[in-house]
Design a protein around this motif. Structure first.
Motif, PDB file in Angstrom:
ATOM      1  N   SER A 173       8.516  22.616  17.990  1.00 57.58           N
ATOM      2  CA  SER A 173       8.888  22.726  16.967  1.00 57.58           C
ATOM      3  C   SER A 173       7.425  23.056  15.969  1.00 57.58           C
ATOM      4  O   SER A 173       6.350  23.321  17.082  1.00 57.58           O
ATOM      5  CB  SER A 173       8.832  21.404  16.425  1.00 57.58           C
ATOM      6  OG  SER A 173       8.544  20.401  17.120  1.00 57.58           O
ATOM      7  N   LEU A 174       7.073  24.010  15.109  1.00 56.94           N
ATOM      8  CA  LEU A 174       5.565  24.166  14.634  1.00 56.94           C
ATOM      9  C   LEU A 174       6.403  23.202  12.728  1.00 56.94           C
ATOM     10  O   LEU A 174       6.827  23.207  12.099  1.00 56.94           O
ATOM     11  CB  LEU A 174       6.461  25.716  14.153  1.00 56.94           C
ATOM     12  CG  LEU A 174       6.163  26.444  15.234  1.00 56.94           C
ATOM     13  CD1 LEU A 174       6.383  28.055  14.792  1.00 56.94           C
ATOM     14  CD2 LEU A 174       5.173  26.490  16.675  1.00 56.94           C
ATOM     15  N   ASP A 175       4.621  22.631  12.931  1.00 54.65           N
ATOM     16  CA  ASP A 175       4.350  21.976  11.658  1.00 54.65           C
ATOM     17  C   ASP A 175       3.139  23.405  10.544  1.00 54.65           C
ATOM     18  O   ASP A 175       1.950  23.757  11.462  1.00 54.65           O
ATOM     19  CB  ASP A 175       3.698  21.112  11.426  1.00 54.65           C
ATOM     20  CG  ASP A 175       3.419  20.686  10.821  1.00 54.65           C
ATOM     21  OD1 ASP A 175       4.636  19.332   9.511  1.00 54.65           O
ATOM     22  OD2 ASP A 175       2.527  19.997  10.089  1.00 54.65           O
ATOM     23  N   CYS A 176       3.390  23.113   9.452  1.00 50.39           N
ATOM     24  CA  CYS A 176       2.937  24.101   8.492  1.00 50.39           C
ATOM     25  C   CYS A 176       0.916  23.973   8.839  1.00 50.39           C
ATOM     26  O   CYS A 176       0.392  24.290   8.668  1.00 50.39           O
ATOM     27  CB  CYS A 176       3.157  24.350   7.518  1.00 50.39           C
ATOM     28  SG  CYS A 176       3.285  23.074   6.485  1.00 50.39           S
ATOM     29  N   SER A 177       1.030  21.849   9.120  1.00 53.98           N
ATOM     30  CA  SER A 177      -0.541  21.753   8.783  1.00 53.98           C
ATOM     31  C   SER A 177      -1.062  21.813   9.545  1.00 53.98           C
ATOM     32  O   SER A 177      -2.301  22.021  10.445  1.00 53.98           O
ATOM     33  CB  SER A 177      -0.506  20.363   8.168  1.00 53.98           C
ATOM     34  OG  SER A 177       0.250  19.507   9.442  1.00 53.98           O
ATOM     35  N   MET A 245      17.366  14.142  11.183  1.00 54.25           N
ATOM     36  CA  MET A 245      17.300  14.714  12.547  1.00 54.25           C
ATOM     37  C   MET A 245      15.787  15.025  12.569  1.00 54.25           C
ATOM     38  O   MET A 245      15.097  15.716  13.854  1.00 54.25           O
ATOM     39  CB  MET A 245      18.098  14.533  13.321  1.00 54.25           C
ATOM     40  CG  MET A 245      19.730  13.322  12.997  1.00 54.25           C
ATOM     41  SD  MET A 245      18.569  11.751  14.237  1.00 54.25           S
ATOM     42  CE  MET A 245      18.902  12.348  15.455  1.00 54.25           C
ATOM     43  N   GLN A 246      16.145  16.159  12.373  1.00 51.69           N
ATOM     44  CA  GLN A 246      14.843  17.937  12.186  1.00 51.69           C
ATOM     45  C   GLN A 246      14.191  17.858  11.632  1.00 51.69           C
ATOM     46  O   GLN A 246      13.279  17.788  12.681  1.00 51.69           O
ATOM     47  CB  GLN A 246      15.882  18.797  11.206  1.00 51.69           C
ATOM     48  CG  GLN A 246      15.039  20.254  11.598  1.00 51.69           C
ATOM     49  CD  GLN A 246      14.580  20.877  10.603  1.00 51.69           C
ATOM     50  OE1 GLN A 246      13.753  19.368   9.745  1.00 51.69           O
ATOM     51  NE2 GLN A 246      13.441  21.615  11.148  1.00 51.69           N
ATOM     52  N   GLU A 247      13.551  16.454  10.970  1.00 54.92           N
ATOM     53  CA  GLU A 247      12.403  16.271  10.497  1.00 54.92           C
ATOM     54  C   GLU A 247      11.760  15.542  10.971  1.00 54.92           C
ATOM     55  O   GLU A 247      10.306  15.301  11.691  1.00 54.92           O
ATOM     56  CB  GLU A 247      12.977  15.506   8.818  1.00 54.92           C
ATOM     57  CG  GLU A 247      12.702  16.819   7.468  1.00 54.92           C
ATOM     58  CD  GLU A 247      12.881  15.929   6.517  1.00 54.92           C
ATOM     59  OE1 GLU A 247      13.846  14.673   6.330  1.00 54.92           O
ATOM     60  OE2 GLU A 247      12.302  16.824   5.715  1.00 54.92           O
ATOM     61  N   ALA A 248      12.350  14.565  12.115  1.00 58.05           N
ATOM     62  CA  ALA A 248      12.125  13.019  12.575  1.00 58.05           C
ATOM     63  C   ALA A 248      11.439  14.410  13.918  1.00 58.05           C
ATOM     64  O   ALA A 248      10.866  13.824  14.762  1.00 58.05           O
ATOM     65  CB  ALA A 248      13.363  12.444  13.388  1.00 58.05           C
ATOM     66  N   TYR A 249      12.408  14.933  14.521  1.00 62.08           N
ATOM     67  CA  TYR A 249      11.878  16.191  15.653  1.00 62.08           C
ATOM     68  C   TYR A 249      11.011  16.564  15.604  1.00 62.08           C
ATOM     69  O   TYR A 249       9.784  16.587  16.213  1.00 62.08           O
ATOM     70  CB  TYR A 249      13.152  16.591  16.385  1.00 62.08           C
ATOM     71  CG  TYR A 249      13.402  17.289  17.907  1.00 62.08           C
ATOM     72  CD1 TYR A 249      11.872  16.739  17.856  1.00 62.08           C
ATOM     73  CD2 TYR A 249      14.421  17.302  18.124  1.00 62.08           C
ATOM     74  CE1 TYR A 249      12.025  17.132  19.907  1.00 62.08           C
ATOM     75  CE2 TYR A 249      14.726  17.732  20.168  1.00 62.08           C
ATOM     76  CZ  TYR A 249      13.314  17.690  20.528  1.00 62.08           C
ATOM     77  OH  TYR A 249      13.695  18.348  21.873  1.00 62.08           O
ATOM     78  N   ASP A 252       7.478  15.443  16.124  1.00 59.04           N
ATOM     79  CA  ASP A 252       7.405  14.944  17.547  1.00 59.04           C
ATOM     80  C   ASP A 252       5.252  16.143  17.743  1.00 59.04           C
ATOM     81  O   ASP A 252       5.010  15.655  18.211  1.00 59.04           O
ATOM     82  CB  ASP A 252       7.887  15.875  18.881  1.00 59.04           C
ATOM     83  CG  ASP A 252       9.005  14.776  18.696  1.00 59.04           C
ATOM     84  OD1 ASP A 252       8.774  13.393  18.112  1.00 59.04           O
ATOM     85  OD2 ASP A 252      10.000  15.471  19.513  1.00 59.04           O
ATOM     86  N   VAL A 253       5.755  17.105  16.716  1.00 60.84           N
ATOM     87  CA  VAL A 253       4.249  18.023  16.905  1.00 60.84           C
ATOM     88  C   VAL A 253       3.036  17.356  16.724  1.00 60.84           C
ATOM     89  O   VAL A 253       1.975  17.286  17.208  1.00 60.84           O
ATOM     90  CB  VAL A 253       4.763  18.858  17.106  1.00 60.84           C
ATOM     91  CG1 VAL A 253       4.888  19.576  15.041  1.00 60.84           C
ATOM     92  CG2 VAL A 253       3.152  20.286  17.248  1.00 60.84           C
ATOM     93  N   GLU A 254       3.553  16.693  15.433  1.00 56.27           N
ATOM     94  CA  GLU A 254       2.144  16.101  14.934  1.00 56.27           C
ATOM     95  C   GLU A 254       1.982  14.918  15.379  1.00 56.27           C
ATOM     96  O   GLU A 254       0.569  14.625  15.642  1.00 56.27           O
ATOM     97  CB  GLU A 254       2.778  14.768  13.861  1.00 56.27           C
ATOM     98  CG  GLU A 254       2.936  16.626  12.489  1.00 56.27           C
ATOM     99  CD  GLU A 254       3.026  15.999  11.008  1.00 56.27           C
ATOM    100  OE1 GLU A 254       2.792  14.687  10.934  1.00 56.27           O
ATOM    101  OE2 GLU A 254       3.763  16.447  10.854  1.00 56.27           O
TER     102      GLU A 254
END
Length: 304
Positions: A173-177, A245-249, A252-254
């Motif tokens: 998973s990727l996070d823009c921050s 569920m998608q946002e919860a997963y 993990d990267v954060e």
């Protein structure tokens, strides 16, 4: 006139000597008891028996003693800077334990280089020099192994975890921050996704077959087949459940990056004046050491 010429000649000689270093006016010599401080450090952590148990060592050095010993041996074999020597007067220099402790404490604690003058009698300039040598050595010795692409076994483990969470075929998973679009545009990950070169897998969702892995992302990322975004303004129970569920997963990267920052405090604050190259080596060193620790502790869990 002759005295004036002689004075100029003396000044020229002084200028010539200054090009090759040596003592400078205004600098004072500070006597340092590095042998005593070295013995004290070894008594605390490195003798058998020592004052502190391995769990204390693990908390303060972020790794088990045997991992530290391995690193100490490997960097000494790579860079003669970490081989303890005697100076021109015959006095023993800083030990490997002192140098690596100095480097590790700069990476793991929010301390200035001046701190080591009191702690283990290492001057500020020497502490900065030690960190530079250490990060370069760690990169050159370990990057091929600890920054490699996932092996088939690694990929299988990631896919199995994703299936347990209800996302077959998901490998991350990727996070823009934490993964800026401009940075991602220069990364191998971006190239893989844009060229559809992500690892091929086989899975079914609602009787439909898929053969490509994907990453969970938020709405800022482009709408590519390799990126699965949350549903904007979900209305049905199914879409609401999927988005939750998608946002919860993705969290993990954060969480993982939060653990990474907690372990290596040097990356939490602003840079302290090192060059861009040194900053890169510092970040890569933290990542490599983090992966070494995870590998060691994963092996421990597997054996227990």
């Amino acid at each position: 006139m002759m005295m004036f010429v002689a004075a100029l000649q003396i000044q020229d000689l002084e200028d010539e000597d200054s090009q090759w270093g040596g003592s400078s006016k205004g600098r004072s010599y500070t006597a340092r008891n590095r042998e005593i401080m070295d013995q004290r450090l070894k008594t605390l952590y490195f003798t058998d028996p020592c004052k502190y148990e391995p769990n204390i060592f693990r908390r303060r050095y972020r790794m088990q003693p045997w991992v530290f010993d391995r690193i100490m041996s490997d960097v000494a074999n790579y860079d003669p800077y970490f081989v303890q020597r005697r100076d021109a007067t015959g006095r023993v220099g800083l030990s490997n334990e002192q140098k690596l402790t100095c480097a590790m404490r700069q990476l793991t604690y929010v301390v200035t280089a001046d701190f080591f003058d009191d702690y283990i009698d290492i001057a500020k300039s020497t502490a900065i020099e030690i960190l530079e040598h250490f990060t370069i050595a760690i990169w050159n010795v370990y990057h091929e192994h600890y920054l490699r692409r996932p092996t088939p076994a690694d990929l299988r483990r990631l896919l199995d975890k994703a299936v347990e969470r209800g996302f077959p075929g998901m490998i991350g998973s990727l996070d823009c921050s934490l993964n800026d679009i401009n940075v991602l545009g220069q990364s191998p990950l971006f190239n893989d996704v844009s060229c559809s070169e992500t690892p091929h897998v086989s899975y079914e969702v609602q009787n439909r077959h898929y053969g490509q892995c994907y990453y969970l992302v938020d709405g800022i990322y482009p709408k590519w087949a390799g990126f699965v975004q949350a549903i904007k303004n979900p209305r049905t129970l199914q879409t609401k459940h999927f988005t939750r569920m998608q946002e919860a997963y993705r969290k993990d990267v954060e969480r993982a990056f939060g653990i990474f920052q907690a372990r290596w405090a040097i990356i939490r604050g602003p840079a302290r004046g090192w060059s861009t190259e040194n900053l890169q080596f510092i970040m890569m060193t933290c990542i490599i050491l983090h992966n070494m620790i995870v590998e060691d502790e994963h092996d421990e869990d597997a054996c227990s």
